[in-house]
Design a protein around this motif. Structure first.
Motif, mmCIF file in Angstrom:
data_model
loop_
_atom_site.group_PDB
_atom_site.id
_atom_site.type_symbol
_atom_site.label_atom_id
_atom_site.label_comp_id
_atom_site.label_asym_id
_atom_site.label_seq_id
_atom_site.Cartn_x
_atom_site.Cartn_y
_atom_site.Cartn_z
ATOM 1 N N LYS A 55 0.146 10.356 -15.087
ATOM 2 C CA LYS A 55 0.145 11.871 -15.640
ATOM 3 C C LYS A 55 -1.107 11.843 -17.000
ATOM 4 O O LYS A 55 -1.704 12.643 -16.957
ATOM 5 N N LYS A 56 -0.934 10.612 -17.678
ATOM 6 C CA LYS A 56 -1.699 10.608 -18.864
ATOM 7 C C LYS A 56 -3.235 10.418 -18.526
ATOM 8 O O LYS A 56 -4.271 10.780 -18.566
ATOM 9 N N ALA A 57 -3.316 9.432 -17.243
ATOM 10 C CA ALA A 57 -4.679 9.184 -16.568
ATOM 11 C C ALA A 57 -5.339 10.511 -16.066
ATOM 12 O O ALA A 57 -6.660 10.759 -16.276
ATOM 13 N N GLU A 58 -4.317 11.334 -15.304
ATOM 14 C CA GLU A 58 -4.874 12.295 -14.836
ATOM 15 C C GLU A 58 -5.518 13.408 -15.882
ATOM 16 O O GLU A 58 -6.531 14.148 -15.569
ATOM 17 N N GLY A 112 0.644 -1.173 -0.052
ATOM 18 C CA GLY A 112 0.000 0.099 0.168
ATOM 19 C C GLY A 112 1.022 1.267 0.092
ATOM 20 O O GLY A 112 0.456 2.305 0.551
ATOM 21 N N ASP A 113 1.826 1.266 -0.791
ATOM 22 C CA ASP A 113 3.139 2.111 -0.467
ATOM 23 C C ASP A 113 2.805 3.187 -1.843
ATOM 24 O O ASP A 113 3.327 3.115 -2.737
ATOM 25 N N LEU A 114 1.977 4.108 -1.432
ATOM 26 C CA LEU A 114 1.557 5.160 -2.507
ATOM 27 C C LEU A 114 2.567 5.834 -3.180
ATOM 28 O O LEU A 114 2.467 6.202 -4.146
ATOM 29 N N LYS A 115 3.399 6.427 -2.223
ATOM 30 C CA LYS A 115 4.518 7.105 -2.765
ATOM 31 C C LYS A 115 5.306 6.431 -3.855
ATOM 32 O O LYS A 115 5.571 6.811 -4.880
ATOM 33 N N THR A 116 5.971 5.094 -3.646
ATOM 34 C CA THR A 116 6.666 4.377 -4.520
ATOM 35 C C THR A 116 5.637 3.889 -5.950
ATOM 36 O O THR A 116 6.104 4.146 -6.928
ATOM 37 N N LEU A 117 4.405 3.640 -5.453
ATOM 38 C CA LEU A 117 3.599 3.440 -6.640
ATOM 39 C C LEU A 117 3.309 4.585 -7.884
ATOM 40 O O LEU A 117 3.379 4.514 -8.738
ATOM 41 N N CYS A 118 3.168 5.925 -7.091
ATOM 42 C CA CYS A 118 3.125 6.956 -7.910
ATOM 43 C C CYS A 118 4.345 7.442 -8.703
ATOM 44 O O CYS A 118 4.484 7.993 -9.547
ATOM 45 N N VAL A 119 5.711 6.987 -8.188
ATOM 46 C CA VAL A 119 6.829 7.149 -8.707
ATOM 47 C C VAL A 119 6.936 6.397 -9.866
ATOM 48 O O VAL A 119 7.337 6.475 -11.128
ATOM 49 N N ILE A 120 6.789 4.980 -9.714
ATOM 50 C CA ILE A 120 6.798 3.883 -10.910
ATOM 51 C C ILE A 120 5.829 4.265 -11.886
ATOM 52 O O ILE A 120 6.084 3.879 -13.041
ATOM 53 N N ALA A 121 4.535 4.592 -11.475
ATOM 54 C CA ALA A 121 3.617 4.535 -12.604
ATOM 55 C C ALA A 121 3.309 5.911 -13.087
ATOM 56 O O ALA A 121 2.368 6.366 -13.553
ATOM 57 N N PHE A 140 -4.808 5.035 -6.779
ATOM 58 C CA PHE A 140 -4.198 4.058 -6.288
ATOM 59 C C PHE A 140 -5.112 3.667 -5.107
ATOM 60 O O PHE A 140 -5.060 2.343 -4.923
ATOM 61 N N THR A 141 -5.498 4.454 -4.383
ATOM 62 C CA THR A 141 -6.387 4.269 -2.889
ATOM 63 C C THR A 141 -7.513 3.554 -3.426
ATOM 64 O O THR A 141 -8.074 2.495 -2.782
ATOM 65 N N GLY A 142 -8.367 3.801 -4.647
ATOM 66 C CA GLY A 142 -9.404 2.929 -5.140
ATOM 67 C C GLY A 142 -9.019 1.793 -5.415
ATOM 68 O O GLY A 142 -9.689 0.878 -5.149
ATOM 69 N N MET A 143 -7.790 1.540 -6.141
ATOM 70 C CA MET A 143 -7.300 0.168 -6.511
ATOM 71 C C MET A 143 -7.102 -0.641 -5.316
ATOM 72 O O MET A 143 -7.403 -1.686 -5.092
ATOM 73 N N LEU A 144 -6.474 -0.179 -4.248
ATOM 74 C CA LEU A 144 -6.189 -0.804 -3.076
ATOM 75 C C LEU A 144 -7.373 -1.132 -2.178
ATOM 76 O O LEU A 144 -7.327 -2.521 -1.688
ATOM 77 N N SER A 145 -8.457 -0.185 -2.497
ATOM 78 C CA SER A 145 -9.540 -0.814 -1.782
ATOM 79 C C SER A 145 -10.314 -1.909 -2.357
ATOM 80 O O SER A 145 -11.178 -2.647 -1.786
ATOM 81 N N MET A 146 -9.960 -2.283 -3.596
ATOM 82 C CA MET A 146 -10.370 -3.664 -4.119
ATOM 83 C C MET A 146 -9.700 -4.830 -4.183
ATOM 84 O O MET A 146 -10.025 -5.776 -4.684
ATOM 85 N N ILE A 147 -8.463 -4.837 -3.572
ATOM 86 C CA ILE A 147 -7.601 -5.860 -3.441
ATOM 87 C C ILE A 147 -7.802 -6.359 -1.898
ATOM 88 O O ILE A 147 -7.566 -5.644 -0.970
ATOM 89 N N SER A 148 -7.925 -7.703 -1.895
ATOM 90 C CA SER A 148 -8.109 -8.237 -0.567
ATOM 91 C C SER A 148 -6.894 -8.294 0.299
ATOM 92 O O SER A 148 -5.798 -8.126 -0.258
ATOM 93 N N ALA A 149 -6.941 -8.727 1.496
ATOM 94 C CA ALA A 149 -5.662 -8.761 2.243
ATOM 95 C C ALA A 149 -5.002 -9.858 1.896
ATOM 96 O O ALA A 149 -3.710 -9.677 2.089
ATOM 97 N N LYS A 150 -5.609 -10.884 1.555
ATOM 98 C CA LYS A 150 -4.818 -12.130 0.896
ATOM 99 C C LYS A 150 -4.090 -11.827 -0.102
ATOM 100 O O LYS A 150 -2.848 -12.200 -0.509
ATOM 101 N N GLN A 151 -4.681 -11.007 -1.100
ATOM 102 C CA GLN A 151 -3.891 -10.814 -2.286
ATOM 103 C C GLN A 151 -2.942 -9.657 -2.263
ATOM 104 O O GLN A 151 -1.704 -9.933 -2.588
ATOM 105 N N SER A 192 -6.173 12.320 -9.309
ATOM 106 C CA SER A 192 -4.606 12.048 -8.798
ATOM 107 C C SER A 192 -4.321 10.647 -8.567
ATOM 108 O O SER A 192 -4.916 9.622 -8.534
ATOM 109 N N CYS A 193 -2.850 10.485 -8.672
ATOM 110 C CA CYS A 193 -2.370 9.236 -8.582
ATOM 111 C C CYS A 193 -2.650 8.573 -7.395
ATOM 112 O O CYS A 193 -3.071 7.538 -7.090
ATOM 113 N N GLU A 194 -2.556 9.336 -6.211
ATOM 114 C CA GLU A 194 -3.109 8.928 -4.922
ATOM 115 C C GLU A 194 -4.171 8.321 -4.890
ATOM 116 O O GLU A 194 -4.603 7.400 -4.446
ATOM 117 N N LYS A 195 -5.258 9.063 -5.345
ATOM 118 C CA LYS A 195 -6.655 8.905 -5.595
ATOM 119 C C LYS A 195 -6.918 7.530 -6.289
ATOM 120 O O LYS A 195 -7.596 6.694 -5.802
#
Length: 105
Positions: A25-28, A11-20, A39-50, A34-37
């Motif tokens: 920037k295209k998606a924004e 759930g490391d948003l800083k690293t995710l936003c650097v690599i992606a 990825f936060t949405g994406m992370l909410s759809m991934i289970s703890a096991k995943q 924003s990138c943080e927003k």
């Protein structure tokens, strides 16, 4: 790519936003937010096991394709204790820019 997967698992948003960064920037510009927003949405759809599985996930190089300087990593190339589908993670396109690999699509 593995750094991206591991950051996603942590759930490391800083690293995710650097690599992606280039792709985000295209998606924004297309109104995704924003990138943080995003990825936060994406992370909410991934289970703890995943998320746990992503922390140690690897990539099968035999399933990776190179096209004109870009590297396409399909979801099927991700090796983890949990199977991920294209709908869950999608295919990722990376490109070497400057001194590192970045998600560009």
């Amino acid at each position: 790519m593995e750094d991206l997967l591991h950051a996603l698992g942590r759930g490391d948003l800083k690293t995710l936003c650097v690599i992606a960064g280039p792709a985000m920037k295209k998606a924004e510009a297309e109104g995704v937010g924003s990138c943080e927003k995003a990825f936060t949405g994406m992370l909410s759809m991934i289970s703890a096991k995943q998320k746990s599985a992503l922390r140690t996930a690897t990539v099968d190089p035999a399933k990776v394709a190179t096209h004109g300087g870009k590297v396409e990593v399909p979801a099927s190339a991700i090796r983890a204790s949990v199977t991920f589908t294209e709908a869950e993670l999608g295919d990722t396109v990376l490109e070497y820019q400057g001194d590192n690999w970045y998600v560009v699509d």
